[in-house]
Design a protein around this motif. Structure first.
Motif: not given
Length: 327
Positions: A110, A167-169, A171-175, A195
């Motif tokens: 990741g 980018r994928e995590p 887009e899954r809402g990780l902040r 994740l």
């Protein structure tokens, strides 16, 4: 999505000499990237090297903390990867190429990062702080385990002075947690692991990074980080390395041992011998000549003591908040 391969994220308050070093390094950087600069207020584009003006976007955020600034960049960035770096750091020319190569070769990764090396311009006290951090006695290397091909290692977490993320995590809402003054990178990396993604440290993904110099500025930061780390430890002890407990145990031994030796003279030789063995072990792992090693010893001893006290303070604060009698 169309766009650059990498969105580089640089949060800062206002331009300074270190930012100019950072931008000079960016101007030499190879790869397909956009540069997201997140100052508090407006920034004159004339401050940017000519090579960066077509790539840079200036996104004033107001007086927000680094976590909030990075979240703003995650919302605005168009890259397939996000590369986080501090404004007092400067990338090696192949920084992005090495990171993207590593991430593209392993879909289970990741994020990745690597060494944050000391710039040649660093002074004596800054070098002393770097020595404290980057040894077996410091924090670097605490989260890495299992060396693989090419020196790449699995990592528990990495700092945002050198962190490249898919980018994928995102887009899954990780902040990033905007409520944290420090330690938001720890929380972010734990989110990656939740994740199901791994984190890698590579010796080839390098930046030059200035340290807070010894003593006051450095030790103040150490205390803050330790108190924050204690909160994580209290919330989920099994997710943390047992080495988190070493500095608070050291602090207790120094303080309680010193008190016992003051009250019971017979214990003083034992206490002095223990401190002498500690000092010899630290000095033996130092770098350079006698002066640098003595500075390393002083910085390491104080960092361990202050970290331990900060960790204990953080635990007590956490326990106080969870006490039903206080709610």
């Amino acid at each position: 999505m169309s766009g650059p391969a990498v969105s580089i994220v640089v949060p800062f308050r206002a331009p300074d000499e270190r930012l100019h070093e950072c931008l000079a390094g960016m101007a030499r950087l190879r790869g397909d990237f956009e540069l997201l600069l997140l100052p508090d207020g407006p920034l004159d584009e004339a401050l940017l090297p000519p090579e960066l003006r077509a790539r840079a976007r200036i996104l004033p955020t107001g007086p927000r903390n680094p976590a909030a600034k990075r979240n703003a960049a995650l919302a605005a960035g168009r890259g397939r990867f996000f590369a986080f770096i501090d404004s007092d750091a400067s990338p090696e020319t192949d920084w992005l190429e090495r990171a993207v190569e590593l991430l593209e070769a392993d879909p289970g990764l990741g994020a990745c990062g690597g060494p944050d090396l000391l710039p040649p311009s660093a002074g004596v006290l800054e070098r002393g702080a770097w020595d404290v951090i980057h040894t077996v006695w410091g924090t670097r290397g605490l989260y890495r385990s299992g060396r693989g091909p090419g020196g790449v290692e699995d990592s528990r977490e990495l700092p945002t002075c050198n962190l490249v993320v898919r980018r994928e995590p995102v887009e899954r809402g990780l902040r990033f947690d905007e409520t944290r003054r420090v330690g938001e990178d720890v929380d972010f990396c734990r989110g990656l692991r939740r994740l199901g993604l791994r984190i890698a440290w590579s010796p080839d993904v390098r930046v030059l990074h200035h340290c807070r110099p010894l003593f006051r500025s450095f030790l103040g930061r150490v205390f803050q980080l330790a108190a924050d780390r204690a909160g994580y430890f209290a919330a989920a002890p099994r997710l943390n390395s047992p080495r988190y407990l070493a500095p608070p145990l050291f602090a207790l031994c120094v303080l309680l041992g010193g008190a016992a030796a003051a009250l019971r003279p017979g214990l003083r030789p034992v206490y002095a011998a223990a401190l002498a063995l500690y000092a010899l072990a630290v000095v033996a792992t130092g770098r350079g000549g006698p002066g640098r090693r003595l500075l390393f010893l002083a910085g390491t001893f104080l960092a361990h003591l202050v970290y331990g006290l900060g960790f204990l303070a953080g635990l007590l604060r956490r326990l106080g908040k969870s006490d039903p009698a206080r709610s």
